[in-house]
Motif scaffolding. Structure first.
Motif, PDB file in Angstrom:
ATOM      1  N   GLY A 251      70.163 -39.480  34.792  1.00  0.00           N
ATOM      2  CA  GLY A 251      68.821 -38.979  34.543  1.00  0.00           C
ATOM      3  C   GLY A 251      67.773 -39.994  34.953  1.00  0.00           C
TER       4      GLY A 251
ATOM      5  N   ARG B  71      60.621 -35.687  34.457  1.00  0.00           N
ATOM      6  CA  ARG B  71      62.058 -35.807  34.206  1.00  0.00           C
ATOM      7  C   ARG B  71      62.834 -35.269  35.411  1.00  0.00           C
ATOM      8  NH1 ARG B  71      62.533 -37.418  28.634  1.00  0.00           N
ATOM      9  NH2 ARG B  71      60.384 -37.889  28.061  1.00  0.00           N
ATOM     10  N   ARG B  72      63.829 -36.018  35.837  1.00  0.00           N
ATOM     11  CA  ARG B  72      64.622 -35.664  37.007  1.00  0.00           C
ATOM     12  C   ARG B  72      66.087 -36.062  36.786  1.00  0.00           C
ATOM     13  NH1 ARG B  72      60.403 -33.474  37.711  1.00  0.00           N
ATOM     14  NH2 ARG B  72      59.023 -33.535  39.540  1.00  0.00           N
TER      15      ARG B  72
ATOM     16  N   ASP C 216      66.797 -28.663  35.540  1.00  0.00           N
ATOM     17  CA  ASP C 216      67.290 -29.133  34.247  1.00  0.00           C
ATOM     18  C   ASP C 216      68.589 -28.463  33.833  1.00  0.00           C
ATOM     19  OD1 ASP C 216      66.336 -26.616  33.611  1.00  0.00           O
ATOM     20  OD2 ASP C 216      64.645 -27.339  32.407  1.00  0.00           O
TER      21      ASP C 216
ATOM     22  N   VAL D   7      62.991 -34.025  26.896  1.00  0.00           N
ATOM     23  CA  VAL D   7      62.011 -34.644  26.001  1.00  0.00           C
ATOM     24  C   VAL D   7      62.461 -34.567  24.546  1.00  0.00           C
ATOM     25  CG1 VAL D   7      59.622 -34.547  25.190  1.00  0.00           C
ATOM     26  CG2 VAL D   7      60.134 -34.128  27.597  1.00  0.00           C
TER      27      VAL D   7
ATOM     28  N   PHE E  31      70.491 -34.744  32.387  1.00  0.00           N
ATOM     29  CA  PHE E  31      69.062 -34.511  32.534  1.00  0.00           C
ATOM     30  C   PHE E  31      68.365 -35.028  31.267  1.00  0.00           C
ATOM     31  CE2 PHE E  31      65.024 -32.406  32.615  1.00  0.00           C
ATOM     32  CZ  PHE E  31      64.720 -32.303  33.970  1.00  0.00           C
ATOM     33  N   PRO E  32      67.315 -35.865  31.421  1.00  0.00           N
ATOM     34  CA  PRO E  32      66.687 -36.501  30.253  1.00  0.00           C
ATOM     35  C   PRO E  32      65.618 -35.620  29.597  1.00  0.00           C
ATOM     36  CG  PRO E  32      65.726 -37.377  32.254  1.00  0.00           C
ATOM     37  CD  PRO E  32      66.772 -36.377  32.685  1.00  0.00           C
TER      38      PRO E  32
ATOM     39  N   ILE F  17      63.465 -40.915  34.353  1.00  0.00           N
ATOM     40  CA  ILE F  17      62.144 -40.680  33.778  1.00  0.00           C
ATOM     41  C   ILE F  17      61.137 -41.399  34.651  1.00  0.00           C
ATOM     42  CG2 ILE F  17      60.623 -41.068  31.802  1.00  0.00           C
ATOM     43  CD1 ILE F  17      63.079 -40.952  30.002  1.00  0.00           C
TER      44      ILE F  17
ATOM     45  N   PRO G  54      68.826 -42.831  30.525  1.00  0.00           N
ATOM     46  CA  PRO G  54      68.336 -42.556  31.876  1.00  0.00           C
ATOM     47  C   PRO G  54      67.650 -43.778  32.484  1.00  0.00           C
ATOM     48  CG  PRO G  54      66.832 -41.658  30.264  1.00  0.00           C
ATOM     49  CD  PRO G  54      68.013 -42.164  29.497  1.00  0.00           C
TER      50      PRO G  54
END
Length: 414
Positions: free
Chosen positions: A323, A304-305, A77, A86, A83-84, A325, A55
């Motif tokens: 992605g 996260r987006r 998400d 966690v 999508f990054p 961050i 990302p």
């Protein structure tokens, strides 16, 4: 030629930094050095995360604000794209998590936020100042009457937000240890997936049972308001339960961390502590809260987006499906936004920090967090002017694995 290009691409991938990066020993309050280097070299560049995906990482203050208000950037998400997440566990549970304010975009996000916005309006929160002051004074009384040294985390930092959020939501405080244990486990990146899942399920089950009681016997609290909206068909019971869990976790984990870690920063900077302790002006304390929020930026995994369309920004092209961050700490130490950002200065006008995020998804409970911190910082050091650490900073156990960055305990004496 093809082999040369493939080799170059492979070399570039190998050189890509891994996220998250470790903090430097002896610099517990600073962002990781590698993050600082990234921001200085390229405030929008790619990193590699746990699953091998790459990302974009956004470290510049102005770039973060531009992207967090861009409708082409999604918090969903479940969106198509990379999508990054966690952890692998977060990726898995996203498939089953209902739509909430943290993982939806307009217009659904707007609807859900409107369901819970009322209790967190500034005027309603400000009305809680006297009750919060009473809570803080009582806890300090108990600490001073108890063993010396004491652990500030368990004596004050955890009980304050736990009592406040319990009262706000209508949750019995008698269950606060249950909440602290399970919320910490649910947010712990190092925990086994089955343990995190069990903790999340325990919280959801408890809140579902309590919501059922509020449906038949409502009170003057947030859960009762949501129960009323469930009864009116404005939101589902599942939405209300998961919203309650999110508030409960966010309502005490983050503020408790800020109370303890903010106190540690001030104890390590006695001239800044004196400014807070000795001032009669509440604006000085309020300003100190903003500066400590900026300086610490305790959410260490970033927002996260994912991009829904191509976006040209900062000399780069973020492609649809990429992605992102958003590293809040890096932006809050951006010298272009905050000259001398590596120094804590409680007189600094720091309100434009990104500690609560920015844009439509900015933290719902920020007014409550600010109020709790103002009362604690404005009371503790005045009532206990001799407060000092009862351990060396280098011996403290800092949490590098949780969603928030803090200390496992904070021994103090007076």
């Amino acid at each position: 030629m093809a082999e040369t290009l493939a080799g170059a691409a492979s070399d570039a991938a190998e050189a890509m930094p891994e996220f998250p990066m470790p903090r430097a020993a002896g610099c517990p309050f600073a962002p990781p050095p590698a993050v600082e280097e990234l921001r200085e070299r390229n405030p929008i560049g790619k990193v590699r995360i746990w699953d091998g995906s790459t990302p974009w990482m956004i470290t510049g203050h102005a770039l973060q604000r531009a992207l967090l208000t861009d409708p082409r950037v999604s918090a969903n998400d479940k969106s198509p794209g990379s999508f990054p997440f966690v952890t692998a566990y977060r990726q898995e549970i996203a498939k089953y998590t209902p739509e909430l304010i943290v993982n939806t975009d307009a217009p659904e996000h707007t609807r859900l936020r409107r369901m819970v916005n009322g209790p967190f309006l500034v005027k309603r929160i400000e009305a809680m100042r006297a009750p919060i002051q009473k809570i803080v004074d009582g806890l300090i009384d108990d600490m001073l009457a108890g063993p010396n040294p004491a652990d500030l985390l368990t004596a004050l930092a955890l009980p304050v937000p736990s009592l406040v959020i319990s009262e706000l939501l209508g949750v019995p405080y008698a269950d606060h240890e249950f909440f602290q244990e399970n919320s910490s486990l649910a947010l712990d990146r190092a925990a086994a997936p089955e343990d995190s899942r069990a903790a999340s399920n325990a919280l959801s089950s408890y809140l579902d049972d309590l919501l059922g009681k509020k449906l038949t016997d409502p009170g003057d609290d947030v859960l009762s308001e949501m129960a009323g909206r469930v009864e009116a068909g404005e939101m589902s019971r599942s939405e209300a339960v998961h919203m309650g869990v999110a508030m409960l976790i966010a309502g005490h984990e983050t503020t408790a961390t800020m109370i303890s870690l903010g106190t540690l920063v001030l104890l390590e900077n006695p001239e800044q502590l004196a400014l807070v302790r000795d001032s009669e002006d509440p604006k000085v304390v309020a300003g100190a809260v903003e500066e400590l929020l900026r300086y610490l930026s305790i959410v260490q995994v970033g927002l996260r987006r994912v991009a829904t369309e191509d976006i040209e920004i900062g000399g780069q092209v973020i492609r649809a499906g990429d992605g992102l961050i958003v590293d809040l700490h890096a932006a809050n130490w951006d010298p272009e936004a905050f000259p001398g950002a590596d120094q804590v200065d409680v007189t600094r006008p720091a309100r434009k920090h990104n500690a609560f995020g920015y844009g439509p998804h900015q933290c719902l409970g920020q007014s409550l967090a600010r109020l709790e911190l103002q009362v604690v910082y404005g009371t503790l050091y005045r009532r206990v002017p001799t407060l000092r650490l009862a351990a060396r900073v280098e011996d403290l156990d800092f949490d590098h694995d949780g969603t928030t960055y803090g200390v496992a305990s904070l021994p103090v004496t007076w």
